[in-house]
Design a protein around this motif. Structure first.
Motif, PDB file in Angstrom:
ATOM      1  N   TYR A 149       0.827  -1.204   0.000  1.00 18.53           N
ATOM      2  CA  TYR A 149       0.000   0.000   0.000  1.00 18.53           C
ATOM      3  C   TYR A 149       0.863   1.256   0.000  1.00 18.53           C
ATOM      4  O   TYR A 149       0.611   2.199  -0.759  1.00 18.53           O
ATOM      5  N   PHE A 150       1.877   1.273   0.856  1.00 20.54           N
ATOM      6  CA  PHE A 150       2.712   2.469   0.958  1.00 20.54           C
ATOM      7  C   PHE A 150       3.508   2.694  -0.327  1.00 20.54           C
ATOM      8  O   PHE A 150       3.760   3.847  -0.707  1.00 20.54           O
ATOM      9  N   LYS A 151       3.906   1.622  -0.987  1.00 19.36           N
ATOM     10  CA  LYS A 151       4.611   1.772  -2.259  1.00 19.36           C
ATOM     11  C   LYS A 151       3.671   2.332  -3.319  1.00 19.36           C
ATOM     12  O   LYS A 151       4.028   3.253  -4.068  1.00 19.36           O
ATOM     13  N   LYS A 152       2.459   1.793  -3.372  1.00 15.97           N
ATOM     14  CA  LYS A 152       1.474   2.251  -4.369  1.00 15.97           C
ATOM     15  C   LYS A 152       1.107   3.712  -4.138  1.00 15.97           C
ATOM     16  O   LYS A 152       0.984   4.494  -5.096  1.00 15.97           O
ATOM     17  N   TYR A 153       0.929   4.095  -2.874  1.00 18.15           N
ATOM     18  CA  TYR A 153       0.500   5.457  -2.564  1.00 18.15           C
ATOM     19  C   TYR A 153       1.679   6.398  -2.286  1.00 18.15           C
ATOM     20  O   TYR A 153       1.479   7.533  -1.872  1.00 18.15           O
ATOM     21  N   GLU A 154       2.891   5.910  -2.492  1.00 17.57           N
ATOM     22  CA  GLU A 154       4.115   6.712  -2.385  1.00 17.57           C
ATOM     23  C   GLU A 154       4.221   7.393  -1.016  1.00 17.57           C
ATOM     24  O   GLU A 154       4.477   8.592  -0.904  1.00 17.57           O
ATOM     25  N   ILE A 155       4.014   6.610   0.020  1.00 10.08           N
ATOM     26  CA  ILE A 155       4.103   7.110   1.391  1.00 10.08           C
ATOM     27  C   ILE A 155       5.472   6.745   1.972  1.00 10.08           C
ATOM     28  O   ILE A 155       5.881   5.588   1.928  1.00 10.08           O
ATOM     29  N   ILE A 179      -5.463   9.192   2.406  1.00  9.30           N
ATOM     30  CA  ILE A 179      -5.354  10.513   3.027  1.00  9.30           C
ATOM     31  C   ILE A 179      -3.922  11.051   2.949  1.00  9.30           C
ATOM     32  O   ILE A 179      -3.691  12.240   2.692  1.00  9.30           O
ATOM     33  N   TYR A 180      -2.927  10.170   3.161  1.00  6.63           N
ATOM     34  CA  TYR A 180      -1.529  10.627   3.219  1.00  6.63           C
ATOM     35  C   TYR A 180      -0.729  10.253   1.963  1.00  6.63           C
ATOM     36  O   TYR A 180       0.489  10.143   2.013  1.00  6.63           O
ATOM     37  N   ILE A 191      -2.124  10.013  14.574  1.00 13.97           N
ATOM     38  CA  ILE A 191      -2.064  10.303  13.137  1.00 13.97           C
ATOM     39  C   ILE A 191      -3.077   9.436  12.385  1.00 13.97           C
ATOM     40  O   ILE A 191      -3.743   9.896  11.446  1.00 13.97           O
ATOM     41  N   VAL A 192      -3.226   8.181  12.811  1.00 11.20           N
ATOM     42  CA  VAL A 192      -4.208   7.288  12.187  1.00 11.20           C
ATOM     43  C   VAL A 192      -5.619   7.817  12.449  1.00 11.20           C
ATOM     44  O   VAL A 192      -6.472   7.833  11.544  1.00 11.20           O
ATOM     45  N   ASP A 197     -10.602  11.135  10.665  1.00 15.38           N
ATOM     46  CA  ASP A 197     -11.373  12.380  10.684  1.00 15.38           C
ATOM     47  C   ASP A 197     -11.427  13.014   9.288  1.00 15.38           C
ATOM     48  O   ASP A 197     -12.486  13.453   8.822  1.00 15.38           O
ATOM     49  N   GLN A 198     -10.271  13.068   8.629  1.00 15.79           N
ATOM     50  CA  GLN A 198     -10.224  13.642   7.286  1.00 15.79           C
ATOM     51  C   GLN A 198     -11.046  12.798   6.312  1.00 15.79           C
ATOM     52  O   GLN A 198     -11.721  13.330   5.407  1.00 15.79           O
ATOM     53  N   TYR A 199     -11.000  11.496   6.519  1.00 14.45           N
ATOM     54  CA  TYR A 199     -11.749  10.558   5.677  1.00 14.45           C
ATOM     55  C   TYR A 199     -13.250  10.800   5.802  1.00 14.45           C
ATOM     56  O   TYR A 199     -13.970  10.870   4.796  1.00 14.45           O
TER      57      TYR A 199
END
Length: 297
Positions: A149-155, A179-180, A191-192, A197-199
């Protein structure tokens, strides 16, 4: 939130990557109405009225024969059909009977375990032949899932030693990643929670969007409904309210089905449930209930 849709999408994606056909049908797009489900599926696929469902299956089966592969037809989230999923009890039998005549097609469905009796007439989904129950990520695959997931979303992660259990639920991992996206982040529980909240805010705006514009009045009405819903769960020490009765009273206090000033599909209750990522329906016996999709929300 246990990964049903992730699995469904992944199956079709693997087939397509290998040059083989696959079909994914989202059950939330199917409505419990006078229009037969098979006709609704054809409409979703933009197949003209000159072809019936048997014609469609025959063409798909012939394609499978040419490709020398069985084609998966996946109907994801049977329980998300509105206003009730009970229509699938008979319709699935019809679909299964139809597909018995084709050697190059097979049917996969997903749904919440609590709906196994309403849809399959079984007390537990594990009583259904060829069924498999998902329980989210386990210790063996959670780390790999986070990496993908982090690789796909470049986190980029500032603290690689963060607790992977924060993302035990696949839905939370997806929310956090969306979100991030593209950011460098220090992963902690606050942070999670902030991501959630943003979601929620983004889901409310998405639900209130009409003709590519956010309807601010509708947005405020949805926010008010979410606040009332949250307050009721808090004050009653509960995780759910009766659906559709109490749910509609909270989000659409002026809606009266016996005096339909507006159609049901125009109500806030319908829109927020149909969106599918904020609240969910569950069933217990013959009663349905509405709750947030995940407790942290």
């Amino acid at each position: 939130g246990s990964g049903k849709t992730n699995l469904a999408v992944n199956i079709v994606d693997k087939f397509l990557q290998n040059g083989k056909p696959g079909l994914l049908i989202v059950a939330s797009e199917i409505k419990n109405s006078v229009t037969p489900i098979r006709k609704q599926i054809l409409d979703l696929l933009e197949i003209t009225n000159e072809y019936n469902f048997s014609d469609f299956l025959t063409c798909l089966n012939n394609f499978g024969c040419i490709k020398q592969t069985k084609i998966p037809i996946i109907i994801d989230g049977l329980n998300e059909t509105q206003p009730t999923a009970e229509i699938w009890e008979k319709e699935l039998n019809y679909l299964q009977q139809d597909m018995k005549n084709y050697n190059y097609l097979f049917l996969i469905t997903t749904c919440r375990n609590s709906y196994s009796e309403q849809i399959f007439n079984k007390k537990d989904i594990q009583e259904i032949k060829y069924s498999y129950q998902l329980n989210g990520f386990d210790d063996e695959n959670i780390v790999n899932a986070i990496k993908k997931y982090f690789k796909k979303y470049e986190i980029k992660v500032k603290n690689p030693s963060f607790d992977p259990e924060l993302f035990k639920n696949p839905l939370i991992l997806k929310i956090f990643s969306e979100i991030y996206k593209g950011k460098e982040i220090l992963i902690t529980q606050p942070i999670v929670l902030d991501a959630i909240d943003q979601y929620v805010s983004s889901i409310i705006e998405k639900t209130a969007t009409e003709n590519n514009k956010v309807n601010r009045l509708l947005c405020e009405k949805i926010k008010e409904g979410v606040s009332k819903f949250s307050l009721e769960l808090w004050s009653t020490n509960s995780r759910e309210v009766r659906y559709p009765q109490r749910f509609y009273e909270i989000f659409d206090p002026d809606y009266k089905p016996e005096i339909p000033i507006i159609t049901q599909d125009k109500t806030v209750s319908y829109k927020i449930m149909d969106e599918g990522l904020l609240v969910k329906r569950e069933i217990s016996g013959t009663n349905e209930y509405a709750s947030f999709v995940y407790d942290l929300i």
